[in-house]
Design an enzyme around this catalytic site. Structure first.
Site, PDB file in Angstrom:
ATOM      1  N   LEU A  43      29.026  42.923  58.240  1.00 42.38           N
ATOM      2  CA  LEU A  43      29.183  44.364  58.310  1.00 42.38           C
ATOM      3  C   LEU A  43      28.903  44.789  59.746  1.00 42.38           C
ATOM      4  O   LEU A  43      28.183  44.104  60.480  1.00 42.38           O
ATOM      5  CB  LEU A  43      28.213  45.059  57.362  1.00 42.38           C
ATOM      6  CG  LEU A  43      28.443  44.815  55.873  1.00 42.38           C
ATOM      7  CD1 LEU A  43      27.342  45.472  55.056  1.00 42.38           C
ATOM      8  CD2 LEU A  43      29.808  45.337  55.450  1.00 42.38           C
ATOM      9  N   CYS A  44      29.445  45.919  60.151  1.00 45.27           N
ATOM     10  CA  CYS A  44      29.294  46.358  61.540  1.00 45.27           C
ATOM     11  C   CYS A  44      27.839  46.497  61.967  1.00 45.27           C
ATOM     12  O   CYS A  44      27.504  46.233  63.112  1.00 45.27           O
ATOM     13  CB  CYS A  44      30.061  47.651  61.785  1.00 45.27           C
ATOM     14  SG  CYS A  44      31.808  47.337  62.129  1.00 45.27           S
ATOM     15  N   VAL A  45      26.963  46.885  61.056  1.00 46.52           N
ATOM     16  CA  VAL A  45      25.539  47.010  61.382  1.00 46.52           C
ATOM     17  C   VAL A  45      25.013  45.671  61.906  1.00 46.52           C
ATOM     18  O   VAL A  45      24.403  45.598  62.971  1.00 46.52           O
ATOM     19  CB  VAL A  45      24.733  47.460  60.147  1.00 46.52           C
ATOM     20  CG1 VAL A  45      23.254  47.371  60.399  1.00 46.52           C
ATOM     21  CG2 VAL A  45      25.146  48.862  59.736  1.00 46.52           C
TER      22      VAL A  45
END
Length: 112
Positions: free
Chosen positions: A20-22
């Site tokens: 995920l981008c996080v």
């Protein structure tokens, strides 16, 4: 939004496949910490939010988002800036307050 063209060759590649981008931004911040300004970074990102999150992160930090790499699916390019704003180590989507930055701070997104 108009961006400089993304170069086919990278000085550094950060593989965020399946992240995920996080988590990708945490990895990206860690990997670019010692890279000099002008470094071209290719980011492999399969998260559907990456085409929005990566340009936003570059805008926030001061790095240059170069766009998608031609002929490479899920690969985005950026160029590191000497004037980049440092971000929190645990939350690279939060810039450090200007008064918390030191002249010795690495502006590529990592603390000194």
């Amino acid at each position: 939004m108009n961006h400089p063209s993304a170069p086919a060759e990278a000085d550094l590649t950060v593989d965020g496949t399946g992240l995920l981008c996080v988590t990708l931004l945490l990895r990206l911040r860690r990997r670019i910490g010692d890279a000099p300004p002008g470094t071209v970074v290719h980011v492999v990102a399969t998260d559907p939010a990456a085409p929005l999150d990566l340009p936003a992160w570059c805008h926030m930090t001061g790095h240059t988002y170069l766009g998608t790499v031609p002929g490479r699916e899920h690969v985005y390019a950026l160029r590191l800036s000497a004037e980049a704003r440092a971000t929190r180590p645990d939350a690279p989507w939060h810039p450090l307050p200007r008064d918390a930055e030191t002249p010795e701070a690495d502006k590529s997104g990592s603390p000194p």
